[in-house]
Design a protein around this motif. Structure first.
Motif: not given
Length: 75
Positions: A7-10, A59-63, A3-4
């Motif tokens: 997102y990076d490409e997006y 912290y809460e990591s999301m997505t 997913l990262y």
């Protein structure tokens, strides 16, 4: 981690193009993407907050790590 990468490409290709399409501006949206990439990793940012005197920092990591919500207390 997949997913990262998506997102990076997006963020590199779509966000500036949408800025151009919607607002008629490419550069501010390219800057936004670049500044997001320079922001510290979640763990590093937690350490920075703690070194600034905040306590009980979490912290809460999301997505899948694309977003994180940090919190802490400074008394």
């Amino acid at each position: 981690m997949m997913l990262y990468r998506i997102y990076d490409e997006y963020s590199l290709k779509v966000i500036p193009a949408m800025g151009l399409l919607v607002a008629g501006e490419w550069s501010p949206y390219q800057y936004l993407v670049e500044s997001i990439r320079k922001f510290p990793h979640q763990d590093k940012f937690k350490e920075m907050i703690e070194s600034a005197g905040f306590q009980e920092v979490t912290y809460e990591s999301m997505t899948c790590g694309v977003v994180a919500i940090h919190s802490g207390f400074k008394l």
